[in-house]
Design a protein around this motif. Sequence first.
Motif, PDB file in Angstrom:
ATOM      1  N   GLN A  20       0.966  -1.209   0.088  1.00  0.00           N
ATOM      2  CA  GLN A  20       0.059   0.074  -0.112  1.00  0.00           C
ATOM      3  C   GLN A  20       0.740   1.132  -0.056  1.00  0.00           C
ATOM      4  OE1 GLN A  20      -2.332  -0.530   3.648  1.00  0.00           O
ATOM      5  NE2 GLN A  20      -3.996  -1.585   2.173  1.00  0.00           N
ATOM      6  N   GLU A  49      -8.677  -3.626  -9.415  1.00  0.00           N
ATOM      7  CA  GLU A  49      -8.878  -2.658  -8.197  1.00  0.00           C
ATOM      8  C   GLU A  49      -7.871  -2.460  -7.452  1.00  0.00           C
ATOM      9  OE1 GLU A  49     -11.538  -0.619  -8.231  1.00  0.00           O
ATOM     10  OE2 GLU A  49     -12.556  -1.498 -10.148  1.00  0.00           O
ATOM     11  N   THR A  50      -7.134  -3.423  -6.961  1.00  0.00           N
ATOM     12  CA  THR A  50      -5.961  -3.363  -6.190  1.00  0.00           C
ATOM     13  C   THR A  50      -4.667  -2.816  -6.834  1.00  0.00           C
ATOM     14  OG1 THR A  50      -6.731  -5.484  -4.946  1.00  0.00           O
ATOM     15  CG2 THR A  50      -4.526  -4.612  -4.676  1.00  0.00           C
ATOM     16  N   ALA A  80      -5.127  -0.760  -9.061  1.00  0.00           N
ATOM     17  CA  ALA A  80      -5.482   0.846  -9.242  1.00  0.00           C
ATOM     18  C   ALA A  80      -5.032   1.792  -8.127  1.00  0.00           C
ATOM     19  CB  ALA A  80      -6.720   1.073  -9.550  1.00  0.00           C
ATOM     20  N   GLN A  81      -5.356   1.058  -7.005  1.00  0.00           N
ATOM     21  CA  GLN A  81      -5.062   1.501  -5.571  1.00  0.00           C
ATOM     22  C   GLN A  81      -3.376   1.658  -5.167  1.00  0.00           C
ATOM     23  OE1 GLN A  81      -7.048   3.417  -3.754  1.00  0.00           O
ATOM     24  NE2 GLN A  81      -8.513   3.215  -5.686  1.00  0.00           N
ATOM     25  N   SER A  82      -2.841   0.485  -5.326  1.00  0.00           N
ATOM     26  CA  SER A  82      -1.460   0.256  -4.930  1.00  0.00           C
ATOM     27  C   SER A  82      -0.322  -0.156  -5.849  1.00  0.00           C
ATOM     28  CB  SER A  82      -1.421  -0.798  -3.819  1.00  0.00           C
ATOM     29  OG  SER A  82      -2.400  -0.165  -2.651  1.00  0.00           O
ATOM     30  N   THR A 136      -2.471   1.691 -14.731  1.00  0.00           N
ATOM     31  CA  THR A 136      -3.482   1.710 -14.018  1.00  0.00           C
ATOM     32  C   THR A 136      -3.586   2.362 -12.770  1.00  0.00           C
ATOM     33  OG1 THR A 136      -4.153  -0.577 -15.065  1.00  0.00           O
ATOM     34  CG2 THR A 136      -4.988  -0.235 -12.882  1.00  0.00           C
ATOM     35  N   HIS A 137      -2.296   1.903 -12.084  1.00  0.00           N
ATOM     36  CA  HIS A 137      -1.930   2.757 -10.644  1.00  0.00           C
ATOM     37  C   HIS A 137      -1.951   4.269 -10.975  1.00  0.00           C
ATOM     38  CE1 HIS A 137      -0.682   3.437  -6.855  1.00  0.00           C
ATOM     39  NE2 HIS A 137       0.611   3.675  -6.973  1.00  0.00           N
ATOM     40  N   THR A 138      -0.995   4.737 -11.924  1.00  0.00           N
ATOM     41  CA  THR A 138      -0.729   5.931 -12.305  1.00  0.00           C
ATOM     42  C   THR A 138      -1.999   6.879 -12.351  1.00  0.00           C
ATOM     43  OG1 THR A 138       1.390   5.658 -13.014  1.00  0.00           O
ATOM     44  CG2 THR A 138       0.636   7.556 -13.566  1.00  0.00           C
ATOM     45  N   ARG A 146      -5.082   5.526 -11.689  1.00  0.00           N
ATOM     46  CA  ARG A 146      -6.134   4.858 -10.819  1.00  0.00           C
ATOM     47  C   ARG A 146      -7.354   4.562 -11.734  1.00  0.00           C
ATOM     48  NH1 ARG A 146      -3.556   4.670  -6.203  1.00  0.00           N
ATOM     49  NH2 ARG A 146      -2.748   6.684  -5.149  1.00  0.00           N
ATOM     50  N   GLN A 147      -7.045   3.931 -12.774  1.00  0.00           N
ATOM     51  CA  GLN A 147      -7.846   3.411 -13.734  1.00  0.00           C
ATOM     52  C   GLN A 147      -7.960   1.984 -14.034  1.00  0.00           C
ATOM     53  OE1 GLN A 147      -8.109   5.880 -17.344  1.00  0.00           O
ATOM     54  NE2 GLN A 147      -8.321   7.772 -16.202  1.00  0.00           N
ATOM     55  N   PRO A 148      -8.721   1.076 -13.251  1.00  0.00           N
ATOM     56  CA  PRO A 148      -8.606  -0.102 -13.357  1.00  0.00           C
ATOM     57  C   PRO A 148      -9.152  -0.473 -15.081  1.00  0.00           C
ATOM     58  CG  PRO A 148     -10.065   0.428 -11.528  1.00  0.00           C
ATOM     59  CD  PRO A 148      -9.929   1.738 -12.184  1.00  0.00           C
TER      60      PRO A 148
END
Length: 184
Positions: free
Chosen positions: A19, A92-93, A95-97, A161-163, A165-167
């Motif tokens: 995280q 989803e994960t 996108a977040q971390s 995706t993380h950068t 935040r778009q799954p």
Amino acid sequence: MGSDKRTRLIEAANKLIHQQGFNLTTLADIARESEVPLGNVYYYFKTKEEIGSALIEHRANFYRGMIESWNRLPDPKQRLAALIEMVSGERETLAQSGCPIGSLCQELHKDGGPLADKSASLMAAMLSWAEQQFRLLGKEKESPDLALHVVSVLQGASLLTHTFRQPDLIARETVRLKKWIDSL
């Protein structure tokens, strides 16, 4: 009882480091998350590097288990699709971390040292496994490059995706990657 505390510490480290990163996660954070008193942490792990090493082993064991389950599938294309689907299922994960392997490797390699070298084994294992699948598909000479392509696409799409935040980015790219695998 002791191994239970050690397991809780590693699981807490796994969650927190994914995280917030290795450098920002403290032993106190890990102790708090695992509900193990900070003084007891030092019984199991003298340094943050020791818990980092245990975390890398934990992740290696997790991915070895995944690979073992994929290897039970009858066809190399199905195995590669299972890897791709696992990544897509974590959108989803991601996108977040970000990717738990890619993010850790990237962060540790900025500082270098034994933990960075050990973390590289996680990525090397994935590349080696993917290469083996392409060899089983009869792609002898191309296998290393095809494996590099699959892992690079998954890592790049995970990073984007993380950068952003778009799954949906990883979802879109994994659909394209699965179609490519099917066409081989």
